[in-house]
Design a protein around this motif. Structure first.
Motif, PDB file in Angstrom:
ATOM      1  N   TYR A   1      39.114  -6.856 -14.339  1.00 49.05           N
ATOM      2  CA  TYR A   1      40.019  -6.248 -15.322  1.00 49.05           C
ATOM      3  C   TYR A   1      41.113  -7.194 -15.787  1.00 49.05           C
ATOM      4  O   TYR A   1      41.741  -6.954 -16.812  1.00 49.05           O
ATOM      5  N   SER A   2      41.335  -8.293 -15.066  1.00 52.20           N
ATOM      6  CA  SER A   2      42.356  -9.260 -15.491  1.00 52.20           C
ATOM      7  C   SER A   2      41.800 -10.277 -16.486  1.00 52.20           C
ATOM      8  O   SER A   2      42.553 -11.075 -17.037  1.00 52.20           O
ATOM      9  N   ILE A   3      40.507 -10.261 -16.740  1.00 50.40           N
ATOM     10  CA  ILE A   3      39.885 -11.193 -17.677  1.00 50.40           C
ATOM     11  C   ILE A   3      40.171 -10.730 -19.103  1.00 50.40           C
ATOM     12  O   ILE A   3      39.849  -9.594 -19.468  1.00 50.40           O
ATOM     13  N   GLN A   4      40.774 -11.596 -19.903  1.00 49.54           N
ATOM     14  CA  GLN A   4      41.178 -11.229 -21.262  1.00 49.54           C
ATOM     15  C   GLN A   4      39.996 -11.091 -22.220  1.00 49.54           C
ATOM     16  O   GLN A   4      39.955 -10.184 -23.038  1.00 49.54           O
ATOM     17  N   ASP A   5      39.036 -12.005 -22.144  1.00 44.67           N
ATOM     18  CA  ASP A   5      37.876 -11.980 -23.034  1.00 44.67           C
ATOM     19  C   ASP A   5      37.000 -10.766 -22.688  1.00 44.67           C
ATOM     20  O   ASP A   5      36.496 -10.659 -21.568  1.00 44.67           O
ATOM     21  N   SER A   6      36.812  -9.859 -23.643  1.00 45.30           N
ATOM     22  CA  SER A   6      36.093  -8.616 -23.359  1.00 45.30           C
ATOM     23  C   SER A   6      34.630  -8.854 -22.982  1.00 45.30           C
ATOM     24  O   SER A   6      34.084  -8.133 -22.134  1.00 45.30           O
ATOM     25  N   ASP A   7      33.984  -9.852 -23.590  1.00 44.79           N
ATOM     26  CA  ASP A   7      32.593 -10.142 -23.230  1.00 44.79           C
ATOM     27  C   ASP A   7      32.497 -10.598 -21.777  1.00 44.79           C
ATOM     28  O   ASP A   7      31.634 -10.140 -21.027  1.00 44.79           O
ATOM     29  N   ARG A   8      33.375 -11.498 -21.382  1.00 44.43           N
ATOM     30  CA  ARG A   8      33.378 -11.996 -19.991  1.00 44.43           C
ATOM     31  C   ARG A   8      33.757 -10.877 -19.012  1.00 44.43           C
ATOM     32  O   ARG A   8      33.214 -10.784 -17.929  1.00 44.43           O
ATOM     33  N   ARG A   9      34.711 -10.029 -19.407  1.00 42.85           N
ATOM     34  CA  ARG A   9      35.133  -8.916 -18.549  1.00 42.85           C
ATOM     35  C   ARG A   9      33.961  -7.954 -18.327  1.00 42.85           C
ATOM     36  O   ARG A   9      33.690  -7.537 -17.198  1.00 42.85           O
ATOM     37  N   ASN A  10      33.247  -7.608 -19.407  1.00 42.82           N
ATOM     38  CA  ASN A  10      32.102  -6.702 -19.269  1.00 42.82           C
ATOM     39  C   ASN A  10      30.996  -7.312 -18.417  1.00 42.82           C
ATOM     40  O   ASN A  10      30.362  -6.610 -17.629  1.00 42.82           O
ATOM     41  N   GLU A  11      30.757  -8.602 -18.567  1.00 41.02           N
ATOM     42  CA  GLU A  11      29.747  -9.274 -17.744  1.00 41.02           C
ATOM     43  C   GLU A  11      30.159  -9.239 -16.279  1.00 41.02           C
ATOM     44  O   GLU A  11      29.349  -8.949 -15.394  1.00 41.02           O
ATOM     45  N   CYS A  12      31.415  -9.528 -16.014  1.00 42.54           N
ATOM     46  CA  CYS A  12      31.937  -9.496 -14.651  1.00 42.54           C
ATOM     47  C   CYS A  12      31.764  -8.109 -14.042  1.00 42.54           C
ATOM     48  O   CYS A  12      31.307  -7.960 -12.905  1.00 42.54           O
ATOM     49  N   LEU A  13      32.132  -7.081 -14.790  1.00 47.97           N
ATOM     50  CA  LEU A  13      32.009  -5.708 -14.297  1.00 47.97           C
ATOM     51  C   LEU A  13      30.553  -5.335 -14.019  1.00 47.97           C
ATOM     52  O   LEU A  13      30.243  -4.709 -13.003  1.00 47.97           O
ATOM     53  N   ALA A  14      29.661  -5.720 -14.910  1.00 44.09           N
ATOM     54  CA  ALA A  14      28.236  -5.396 -14.731  1.00 44.09           C
ATOM     55  C   ALA A  14      27.692  -6.018 -13.455  1.00 44.09           C
ATOM     56  O   ALA A  14      26.962  -5.372 -12.700  1.00 44.09           O
ATOM     57  N   LEU A  15      28.066  -7.262 -13.200  1.00 47.43           N
ATOM     58  CA  LEU A  15      27.547  -7.951 -12.024  1.00 47.43           C
ATOM     59  C   LEU A  15      28.242  -7.502 -10.747  1.00 47.43           C
ATOM     60  O   LEU A  15      27.601  -7.361  -9.710  1.00 47.43           O
TER      61      LEU A  15
END
Length: 87
Positions: free
Chosen positions: A25-39
């Motif tokens: 949730y601290s990742i600003q880039d939404s694409d990277r944040r969503n990838e992080c959450l998915a994994l």
């Protein structure tokens, strides 16, 4: 006691994934944040929020642990990485 151990065993993975996803949730880039959450949550649903189609397909392949999505990636380097990681 046996029931309590069974419940704790079932809840432990959920607690671990929640703890792992907190930093996402601290990742600003939404694409990277969503990838992080998915994994982190082992849930491909967050991948569908990724705007970049290559990154979305990469996320789907990794979260589903299936190389099928890799073949939809246009970027040759990312496709190769995807195929190597999902074998």
């Amino acid at each position: 006691m046996k029931y309590l151990l069974t419940v704790l065993t079932l809840l432990a993975p959920a607690a671990a994934s929640a703890a792992d996803s907190i930093h996402c949730y601290s990742i600003q880039d939404s694409d990277r944040r969503n990838e992080c959450l998915a994994l982190a949550q082992n849930n491909s649903t967050a991948c569908y929020g990724i705007k970049n189609s290559d990154r979305r397909n990469y996320c789907l392949a990794r979260s589903k642990k299936s190389s099928l999505q890799c073949y939809s990636i246009n970027d040759a380097d990312l496709r190769s990485l995807c195929l190597a990681e999902t074998k």
